[in-house]
Design a protein around this motif. Structure first.
Motif: not given
Length: 260
Positions: A123-144, A111-118
């Protein structure tokens, strides 16, 4: 009145309405939650939920809330694009993780989003807003941005002509500036995003192409702001992206094309 209460809706459409109520940020839902979200009568929702539980599509926890069941997850892994792609990408994701010890993720356009498939994360990486299966906006994420930049012009116009949410103070929402970034991304095949989707997180992303030159996915490394220099991560990410693209049939003589 919600569309799920309209006369003529089939049982299958109502079952799907219940299933699609679950998402990355709503993984556990009660009958009351589902009733409110779907607009269907509580008795109807309860009957549909019990049917889904009986076939393993949903499962009930000790608190009486429901989650996606193992059978449904197994069905999802049969998606023709994501499973072969995830399998081929795994060694490259592993290598990037081993070298950088950061988030490494693979995403596709839906659709109009990026979906994380993997994703593989330290463990100590920066916390992120979404997980595997989650959706990310296209205009402000790297993969998007990588996926958006390789879409056709009609799709780009539709995304940039819609509401562009500002997730952080650094989120770029100006269509003209985004078009300039998209042009650069399409030319280089890479995107660097600094704190636009998640505070204190920076992303370096590159495109994944198939045998016809279509951009079918995006690969990225996400790091805590200031923890890793971009000139260190970018060559590794690009090299992995090109190698994965070769495994999908791409050859250097092919020009990248859009997915949508």
């Amino acid at each position: 009145m919600p569309r799920t209460s309209e006369p003529g809706r089939t049982v299958s459409s109502r079952l799907l309405e219940v299933l699609f109520a679950f998402s990355n940020d709503r993984p556990r839902l009660s009958v009351a939650d589902l009733t409110r979200m779907t607009g269907m009568p509580r008795a109807t929702v309860r009957r549909l939920v019990l049917e889904l539980v009986s076939v393993g599509a949903l499962q009930c926890d000790d608190a009486g809330r429901y989650t996606v069941g193992l059978r449904l997850w197994q069905l999802g892994t049969l998606a023709p694009l994501t499973e072969p792609l995830r399998t081929l990408a795994q060694p490259f994701i592993d290598d990037l993780y081993t070298a950088l010890h950061q988030h490494v993720q693979l995403a596709v356009l839906d659709g109009q989003e990026a979906v994380i498939v993997e994703r593989l994360s330290a463990p100590d990486a920066v916390p992120l807003a979404s997980q595997v299966g989650g959706r990310m906006p296209l205009h402000c994420s790297g993969v998007g941005k990588v996926l958006l930049s390789h879409a056709d012009q009609e799709f780009i116009d539709k995304v940039l002509g819609g509401t562009l949410r500002r997730y952080t103070k650094r989120t770029v929402v100006d269509p003209a500036e985004l078009r300039s970034q998209i042009a650069d991304c399409r030319r280089t095949g890479t995107a660097v995003v600094r704190g636009e989707f998640t505070d204190d997180a920076e992303s370096v992303a590159t495109r994944i192409m198939d045998g016809e030159g279509r951009v079918v996915a995006a690969l990225s490394v996400v790091v805590r702001t200031g923890s890793v220099k971009h000139h260190v991560t970018l060559p590794s990410v690009v090299t992995s992206g090109l190698a994965l693209s070769r495994m999908l049939g791409w050859r250097p003589a092919q020009r990248p094309t859009g997915r949508t």
